[in-house]
Design a protein around this motif. Structure first.
Motif, mmCIF file in Angstrom:
data_model
loop_
_atom_site.group_PDB
_atom_site.id
_atom_site.type_symbol
_atom_site.label_atom_id
_atom_site.label_comp_id
_atom_site.label_asym_id
_atom_site.label_seq_id
_atom_site.Cartn_x
_atom_site.Cartn_y
_atom_site.Cartn_z
ATOM 1 N N LYS A 106 34.025 -30.150 -50.749
ATOM 2 C CA LYS A 106 34.352 -28.866 -51.339
ATOM 3 C C LYS A 106 35.670 -29.027 -52.090
ATOM 4 N N THR A 107 35.628 -28.852 -53.416
ATOM 5 C CA THR A 107 36.824 -28.974 -54.250
ATOM 6 C C THR A 107 37.399 -27.593 -54.545
ATOM 7 N N ASP A 108 38.551 -27.574 -55.200
ATOM 8 C CA ASP A 108 39.255 -26.324 -55.506
ATOM 9 C C ASP A 108 39.465 -25.495 -54.239
ATOM 10 N N PHE A 109 39.735 -26.189 -53.149
ATOM 11 C CA PHE A 109 39.872 -25.505 -51.856
ATOM 12 C C PHE A 109 41.256 -25.786 -51.304
ATOM 13 N N TYR A 110 42.121 -24.797 -51.378
ATOM 14 C CA TYR A 110 43.478 -24.939 -50.857
ATOM 15 C C TYR A 110 43.499 -24.580 -49.378
ATOM 16 N N VAL A 111 43.977 -25.513 -48.565
ATOM 17 C CA VAL A 111 44.089 -25.271 -47.128
ATOM 18 C C VAL A 111 45.534 -24.888 -46.820
ATOM 19 N N GLY A 112 45.741 -23.629 -46.525
ATOM 20 C CA GLY A 112 47.059 -23.172 -46.152
ATOM 21 C C GLY A 112 47.172 -22.857 -44.677
ATOM 22 N N SER A 113 46.009 -22.770 -44.014
ATOM 23 C CA SER A 113 45.973 -22.415 -42.599
ATOM 24 C C SER A 113 44.715 -22.987 -41.973
ATOM 25 N N LEU A 114 44.791 -23.299 -40.692
ATOM 26 C CA LEU A 114 43.620 -23.797 -39.976
ATOM 27 C C LEU A 114 42.522 -22.741 -39.903
ATOM 28 N N ARG A 115 42.883 -21.482 -40.052
ATOM 29 C CA ARG A 115 41.889 -20.418 -39.972
ATOM 30 C C ARG A 115 40.860 -20.491 -41.105
ATOM 31 N N GLN A 116 41.182 -21.217 -42.148
ATOM 32 C CA GLN A 116 40.261 -21.360 -43.275
ATOM 33 C C GLN A 116 39.143 -22.366 -42.997
ATOM 34 N N LEU A 117 39.283 -23.152 -41.934
ATOM 35 C CA LEU A 117 38.378 -24.273 -41.708
ATOM 36 C C LEU A 117 37.193 -23.864 -40.848
ATOM 37 N N PRO A 118 36.072 -24.591 -40.970
ATOM 38 C CA PRO A 118 34.909 -24.315 -40.122
ATOM 39 C C PRO A 118 35.130 -24.827 -38.699
ATOM 40 N N LYS A 119 34.213 -24.511 -37.809
ATOM 41 C CA LYS A 119 34.271 -25.082 -36.468
ATOM 42 C C LYS A 119 34.135 -26.595 -36.573
ATOM 43 N N THR A 120 34.932 -27.296 -35.807
ATOM 44 C CA THR A 120 34.924 -28.758 -35.877
ATOM 45 C C THR A 120 35.562 -29.332 -34.623
ATOM 46 N N LYS A 121 35.235 -30.570 -34.339
ATOM 47 C CA LYS A 121 35.865 -31.271 -33.220
ATOM 48 C C LYS A 121 37.211 -31.873 -33.622
ATOM 49 N N VAL A 122 37.269 -32.389 -34.859
ATOM 50 C CA VAL A 122 38.453 -33.114 -35.321
ATOM 51 C C VAL A 122 38.818 -32.648 -36.720
ATOM 52 N N ILE A 123 40.109 -32.448 -36.934
ATOM 53 C CA ILE A 123 40.641 -32.214 -38.275
ATOM 54 C C ILE A 123 41.547 -33.386 -38.601
ATOM 55 N N MET A 124 41.240 -34.066 -39.692
ATOM 56 C CA MET A 124 42.035 -35.226 -40.089
ATOM 57 C C MET A 124 42.719 -34.912 -41.416
ATOM 58 N N PHE A 125 44.019 -35.145 -41.464
ATOM 59 C CA PHE A 125 44.810 -34.807 -42.636
ATOM 60 C C PHE A 125 45.127 -36.053 -43.462
ATOM 61 N N ASP A 126 44.591 -36.090 -44.674
ATOM 62 C CA ASP A 126 45.000 -37.106 -45.644
ATOM 63 C C ASP A 126 46.098 -36.479 -46.499
ATOM 64 N N THR A 127 47.178 -36.075 -45.813
ATOM 65 C CA THR A 127 48.303 -35.397 -46.458
ATOM 66 C C THR A 127 49.603 -36.030 -45.978
ATOM 67 N N ASP A 128 50.683 -35.636 -46.624
ATOM 68 C CA ASP A 128 51.985 -36.095 -46.142
ATOM 69 C C ASP A 128 52.347 -35.338 -44.870
ATOM 70 N N PRO A 129 53.340 -35.804 -44.114
ATOM 71 C CA PRO A 129 53.665 -35.191 -42.824
ATOM 72 C C PRO A 129 54.092 -33.732 -42.908
ATOM 73 N N VAL A 130 54.800 -33.348 -43.962
ATOM 74 C CA VAL A 130 55.264 -31.969 -44.067
ATOM 75 C C VAL A 130 54.096 -31.010 -44.243
ATOM 76 N N GLN A 131 53.104 -31.400 -45.042
ATOM 77 C CA GLN A 131 51.924 -30.547 -45.183
ATOM 78 C C GLN A 131 51.198 -30.393 -43.847
#
Length: 484
Positions: A240-265
């Protein structure tokens, strides 16, 4: 939110090389994966566009890919079947010097050493032991701390690599040619070259240059991303593109969330489910200098004084060891050197699809202080002109990117830092924070796999590969994460 499924086993935030590599590990293990990307195109730093004039295709970030073609994980994937086409030049690196032929890094150890004059034997003695089984060394070097599979080779590498690049070059070489070549390779570290550990990158890049010539990708670096995405789609991975994640509440149910982001994000998005002490350490992560980059549409090839420079995908412009040491140290003091170390890639010299017939592209950047917005166009172009008189006359159009532009393009590039943060001691080994499993967080459902984790920056996917494998061991035991 509008997702194809109510739940996924893994949700990955970010689609750089590490996020895509992690997705392939999970998908091949039979898990459902969703990748979310804030931009309208997948790939992170692996994107290509017409930045200057129509028909001129420029790599926005990564340009030559020694770690891509040699990646212990990416090379196991059938990416060529999905459109990836590496183009290997005659030489990996050309390093021009004033008043004498350029120093060349060829695949042949002997041919390279012959161009180093009095240091021919010293260079062979330094590099040859690592070429007995370089693939094993590379796999160990691109892994987190642990038990190496080739301990003797890694020990030899470590004893030399722990040193400063300046110290190792001065102790091993007599002439300026070998010293300059090593300094140019080590300066990819974006560290002062009298710092510990800078010799490691100089050695590693020299070794890769004797394994494969540093390639470009036919059609542009985005070819790595598009081939990875095409392969992942055959495994059922969703995007899914054009999808800004600003909060975990935006995400679907999942077992694992993996961040390919810098530490501050990671801290800003997932701070509500992470301890305050941990997020504080994430926010104290050090990024180091940024870059200022130019892309050119050119009315012909770069007119190097030494035409051998046209044989290399990458040209290091910085002159002698002393010049490069001074310039890189200046950047760390917040100073913009008058004669910076410049990394130049000439993709169209080997890939005619990059420019209209008879025309060429050029790509170059130098290191600058964190967050710098100074326009260094003349400074970079003067360095090119120094070794290629008449270069400026061939410029049809130029495109500029300062540190703010890089951060806007990819939020991971904080302050214009393109390699995932400072790789000094201890941050090279304890990134992003000190944990037994560097990809984990105190929350058993939250992980990070970006270039801010071991082994660090580069288009190799190894951060994502190791991060995903560290999760696989516990994924079956995890229930869906509680709604945030």
């Amino acid at each position: 939110m509008n997702f194809a499924k109510d739940r996924y086993d893994v949700c990955i935030v970010g689609s750089g090389p590490n996020g895509l590599a992690a997705a392939s590990v999970f998908a091949n293990a039979g898990y459902s994966v969703l990748i979310l990307e804030v931009k309208d195109r997948l790939g992170g730093g692996m994107r290509t566009g017409e930045l200057t004039l129509p028909g001129f295709r420029h790599d926005i970030c990564s340009g030559a890919h020694p770690m891509g073609i040699l990646s212990p994980y990416l090379k196991t994937l059938p990416l060529e079947k999905h459109g990836l086409h590496w183009i290997e030049p005659t030489a990996s690196v050309a390093h021009p010097l004033d008043g004498e032929p350029a120093v060349m890094l060829y695949p042949s150890l002997k041919e390279t050493a012959e161009g180093l004059g009095k240091d021919e034997n010293s260079y062979i003695k330094l590099i040859r032991p690592f070429l007995n089984h370089p693939e094993g060394l590379l796999a160990d070097a691109l892994a987190p701390l642990g038990i190496p599979k080739h301990p003797l080779s890694l020990l030899r590498f470590g004893l030399l690599g722990i040193r400063s690049a300046k110290g190792l070059a001065m102790s091993r070489f007599e002439g300026e040619r070998a010293k300059a070549l090593f300094a140019g390779l080590a300066a990819h570290s974006i560290l002062p070259l009298d710092s510990f550990l800078t010799a490691a990158l100089g050695l590693l890049f020299a070794i890769t240059g004797h394994m494969k010539s540093w390639p470009v990708v036919k059609g542009g670096s985005e070819g790595i991303a598009t081939s990875l995405v095409a392969y992942l789609k055959t495994l059922g991975v969703e995007f899914k593109t054009d999808f800004y994640v600003g909060s975990l509440r935006q995400l679907p149910k999942t077992k694992v969330i993996m961040f390919d982001t810098d530490p501050v994000q990671l801290a800003n998005i997932a701070g509500s489910v992470l301890p305050g002490g941990y997020t504080k350490r994430l926010k104290s992560y050090r990024y180091g200098p940024g870059v200022f980059k130019l892309d050119w549409a050119l009315d012909g090839p770069i007119p190097w004084k030494d035409r051998n420079c046209l044989l290399a995908s990458t040209v290091h412009l910085g002159g002698t060891l002393e010049e490069i040491v001074f310039g890189e140290a200046s950047v760390w003091r917040g100073i913009h050197p008058e004669k910076p170390y410049v990394l130049l890639v000439q993709q169209s010299q080997f890939d005619p699809t990059r420019a209209p017939q008879g025309k060429h592209t050029g790509y170059a950047y130098c290191h600058v202080p964190f967050g710098s917005t100074l326009d260094l166009t003349n400074t970079i172009e003067d360095q090119v002109e120094r070794f290629a008189p008449g270069f400026k006359d061939r410029i049809l159009f130029r495109h500029k990117m300062n540190t703010k532009d890089f951060e806007t393009y990819n939020y991971n590039y904080a302050g214009g830092a393109i390699t995932g943060g400072v790789a000094d001691i201890p941050q090279a080994f304890l990134r992003p924070v000190a944990r037994w499993n560097p990809y984990s967080t105190p929350n058993p459902h939250i992980f990070i796999c970006s270039a801010s984790t071991p082994p660090g920056g580069g288009v190799h996917g190894m951060c994502g590969y190791h991060a995903a494998n560290s999760v696989l061991r516990k994924l079956e035991r995890l229930k869906d994460m509680d709604r945030f």
